[in-house]
Design a protein around this motif. Structure first.
Motif, PDB file in Angstrom:
ATOM      1  N   MET A  70       0.842  -1.196   0.000  1.00  0.00           N
ATOM      2  CA  MET A  70       0.000   0.000   0.000  1.00  0.00           C
ATOM      3  C   MET A  70       0.882   1.252   0.000  1.00  0.00           C
ATOM      4  N   GLY A  71       1.547   1.552   1.102  1.00  0.00           N
ATOM      5  CA  GLY A  71       2.352   2.767   1.124  1.00  0.00           C
ATOM      6  C   GLY A  71       3.151   2.863   2.406  1.00  0.00           C
ATOM      7  N   ARG A  72       4.052   3.830   2.467  1.00  0.00           N
ATOM      8  CA  ARG A  72       4.892   4.004   3.641  1.00  0.00           C
ATOM      9  C   ARG A  72       4.174   4.857   4.689  1.00  0.00           C
ATOM     10  N   LEU A  73       4.291   4.455   5.939  1.00  0.00           N
ATOM     11  CA  LEU A  73       3.632   5.194   7.010  1.00  0.00           C
ATOM     12  C   LEU A  73       4.272   6.557   7.206  1.00  0.00           C
ATOM     13  N   SER A  74       3.444   7.524   7.502  1.00  0.00           N
ATOM     14  CA  SER A  74       3.932   8.869   7.784  1.00  0.00           C
ATOM     15  C   SER A  74       4.210   8.997   9.270  1.00  0.00           C
ATOM     16  N   SER A  75       4.449  10.212   9.695  1.00  0.00           N
ATOM     17  CA  SER A  75       4.755  10.454  11.105  1.00  0.00           C
ATOM     18  C   SER A  75       3.506  10.741  11.925  1.00  0.00           C
ATOM     19  N   CYS A  76       2.324  10.357  11.403  1.00  0.00           N
ATOM     20  CA  CYS A  76       1.079  10.654  12.114  1.00  0.00           C
ATOM     21  C   CYS A  76       0.971   9.842  13.409  1.00  0.00           C
ATOM     22  N   GLY A  77       1.702   8.738  13.481  1.00  0.00           N
ATOM     23  CA  GLY A  77       1.564   7.878  14.647  1.00  0.00           C
ATOM     24  C   GLY A  77       0.533   6.798  14.350  1.00  0.00           C
ATOM     25  N   VAL A  78       0.770   5.574  14.769  1.00  0.00           N
ATOM     26  CA  VAL A  78      -0.130   4.483  14.418  1.00  0.00           C
ATOM     27  C   VAL A  78      -0.125   3.440  15.529  1.00  0.00           C
ATOM     28  N   HIS A  79      -1.288   2.870  15.781  1.00  0.00           N
ATOM     29  CA  HIS A  79      -1.438   1.818  16.771  1.00  0.00           C
ATOM     30  C   HIS A  79      -0.891   0.514  16.182  1.00  0.00           C
ATOM     31  N   PRO A  80      -0.299  -0.345  16.985  1.00  0.00           N
ATOM     32  CA  PRO A  80       0.242  -1.610  16.468  1.00  0.00           C
ATOM     33  C   PRO A  80      -0.779  -2.441  15.689  1.00  0.00           C
ATOM     34  N   SER A  81      -2.057  -2.355  16.045  1.00  0.00           N
ATOM     35  CA  SER A  81      -3.080  -3.148  15.348  1.00  0.00           C
ATOM     36  C   SER A  81      -3.255  -2.700  13.901  1.00  0.00           C
ATOM     37  N   PHE A  82      -2.703  -1.524  13.568  1.00  0.00           N
ATOM     38  CA  PHE A  82      -2.798  -1.061  12.180  1.00  0.00           C
ATOM     39  C   PHE A  82      -2.144  -2.057  11.227  1.00  0.00           C
ATOM     40  N   PHE A  83      -1.050  -2.672  11.653  1.00  0.00           N
ATOM     41  CA  PHE A  83      -0.332  -3.579  10.770  1.00  0.00           C
ATOM     42  C   PHE A  83      -1.143  -4.851  10.514  1.00  0.00           C
ATOM     43  N   PHE A 116      -4.454  -4.749  10.423  1.00  0.00           N
ATOM     44  CA  PHE A 116      -5.427  -4.222   9.472  1.00  0.00           C
ATOM     45  C   PHE A 116      -4.833  -4.207   8.060  1.00  0.00           C
ATOM     46  N   GLU A 117      -3.558  -3.810   7.946  1.00  0.00           N
ATOM     47  CA  GLU A 117      -2.897  -3.743   6.651  1.00  0.00           C
ATOM     48  C   GLU A 117      -2.792  -5.133   6.016  1.00  0.00           C
ATOM     49  N   LEU A 118      -2.465  -6.136   6.822  1.00  0.00           N
ATOM     50  CA  LEU A 118      -2.373  -7.496   6.300  1.00  0.00           C
ATOM     51  C   LEU A 118      -3.731  -8.012   5.840  1.00  0.00           C
ATOM     52  N   LEU A 119      -4.778  -7.710   6.603  1.00  0.00           N
ATOM     53  CA  LEU A 119      -6.124  -8.147   6.218  1.00  0.00           C
ATOM     54  C   LEU A 119      -6.557  -7.482   4.914  1.00  0.00           C
ATOM     55  N   ALA A 120      -6.220  -6.211   4.755  1.00  0.00           N
ATOM     56  CA  ALA A 120      -6.577  -5.499   3.522  1.00  0.00           C
ATOM     57  C   ALA A 120      -5.886  -6.124   2.316  1.00  0.00           C
ATOM     58  N   CYS A 121      -4.713  -6.696   2.531  1.00  0.00           N
ATOM     59  CA  CYS A 121      -3.977  -7.317   1.432  1.00  0.00           C
ATOM     60  C   CYS A 121      -4.708  -8.538   0.863  1.00  0.00           C
ATOM     61  N   GLU A 122      -5.641  -9.104   1.632  1.00  0.00           N
ATOM     62  CA  GLU A 122      -6.396 -10.249   1.139  1.00  0.00           C
ATOM     63  C   GLU A 122      -7.269  -9.884  -0.061  1.00  0.00           C
ATOM     64  N   LEU A 123      -7.532  -8.589  -0.232  1.00  0.00           N
ATOM     65  CA  LEU A 123      -8.317  -8.163  -1.393  1.00  0.00           C
ATOM     66  C   LEU A 123      -7.591  -8.435  -2.714  1.00  0.00           C
ATOM     67  N   GLN A 124      -6.285  -8.683  -2.639  1.00  0.00           N
ATOM     68  CA  GLN A 124      -5.529  -8.976  -3.852  1.00  0.00           C
ATOM     69  C   GLN A 124      -6.038 -10.223  -4.569  1.00  0.00           C
ATOM     70  N   VAL A 125      -6.586 -11.163  -3.791  1.00  0.00           N
ATOM     71  CA  VAL A 125      -7.002 -12.439  -4.387  1.00  0.00           C
ATOM     72  C   VAL A 125      -8.514 -12.538  -4.540  1.00  0.00           C
ATOM     73  N   VAL A 126      -9.232 -11.436  -4.317  1.00  0.00           N
ATOM     74  CA  VAL A 126     -10.687 -11.446  -4.511  1.00  0.00           C
ATOM     75  C   VAL A 126     -11.001 -11.573  -6.003  1.00  0.00           C
ATOM     76  N   ASP A 127     -11.958 -12.416  -6.344  1.00  0.00           N
ATOM     77  CA  ASP A 127     -12.398 -12.546  -7.736  1.00  0.00           C
ATOM     78  C   ASP A 127     -13.488 -11.505  -8.001  1.00  0.00           C
ATOM     79  N   VAL A 128     -13.068 -10.322  -8.455  1.00  0.00           N
ATOM     80  CA  VAL A 128     -14.027  -9.236  -8.677  1.00  0.00           C
ATOM     81  C   VAL A 128     -15.009  -9.590  -9.791  1.00  0.00           C
TER      82      VAL A 128
END
Length: 242
Positions: free
Chosen positions: A1-14, A16-28
């Motif tokens: 997706m992209g590089r994190l900025s300096s906004c600050g992020v909760h560890p659970s964000f990563f 979330f990022e992995l789960l979003a990657c599952e959309l790569q294999v969705v049969d649209v």
């Protein structure tokens, strides 16, 4: 997706990022065999998911200088294709219309993502898409058409206002994307009045040829992450969408 900025992020964000990657294999392509409602729900939820990622990874699009990155550079891989927020909104949901009149369509005819473009615009998308400005609809998951209708009614009830017997205030987004709602302010008023809690009175005013229409300001200031799911405020915001 992209590089994190300096906004600050909760560890659970990563996670979330992995789960979003599952959309790569969705049969649209499978969406094409289902009623249109399924595609509407899928692409609106995909847009809001990417917008949430962009909100955290790139900070919100408050300044004009940050909007290009927010809306066009950060992308989500869905079914093997990359989509930015503008790709999903204008290329898919808005039936491959340009962002502004005079611009080229979002997708060129040879773009394989054209396969997923809607054949016509459902104006309710503008009451569902959240890109982290205070004037946006709240960020909510959409599970069925009842959710779409409920969000549309909540947004219009808050932002379509009867100012007097001959004056109506509409959301600024309706001025920006006027052709998605109708060719005249009256048609736009008729389009959204059915979603308003004050629909009967609004329709009376809309049908009056002397009715004057104005547009509330658009507030680009960032919505708080704690406020994402709240229904829209009835207080008018700040200044027009990009």
């Amino acid at each position: 997706m992209g590089r994190l900025s300096s906004c600050g992020v909760h560890p659970s964000f990563f996670e979330f990022e992995l789960l979003a990657c599952e959309l790569q294999v969705v049969d649209v392509n499978e969406l094409q065999s289902h009623p249109h409602e399924y595609s509407l729900l899928f692409w609106c939820n995909a847009y809001n998911l990417l917008a949430l990622y962009a909100r955290i990874a790139a900070c919100p699009p408050e300044a004009p200088s940050s909007r290009e990155r927010y809306f066009t550079l950060l992308k989500l891989s869905i079914g093997g294709y990359l989509f930015s927020l503008d790709d999903i909104m204008h290329g898919i949901l808005r039936a491959n219309r340009s962002r502004t009149p005079g611009e080229e369509s979002r997708f060129l005819p040879t773009d394989r993502r054209m396969l997923y473009s809607f054949s016509e615009v459902d104006p309710r998308i503008h009451f569902l898409l959240h890109y982290h400005a205070r004037s946006c609809p709240p960020l909510r998951p959409l599970f069925d058409d009842a959710d779409v209708e409920a969000c549309s009614e909540a947004f219009c009830s808050a932002h379509v206002k009867l100012l007097s017997q001959t004056k109506i205030s509409l959301p600024r987004i309706m001025q920006r994307y006027a052709r998605d709602f109708g060719s005249t302010p009256a048609e736009m008023g008729r389009c959204v009045s059915r979603f308003s809690s004050n629909r009967d009175r609004l329709m009376e005013v809309v049908l009056d040829d002397d009715t004057v229409y104005e547009y509330e300001p658009f507030d680009w200031s960032a919505s708080s992450l704690k406020e994402l799911g709240k229904m829209p405020s009835t207080t008018p915001p700040g200044e027009g969408p990009q």
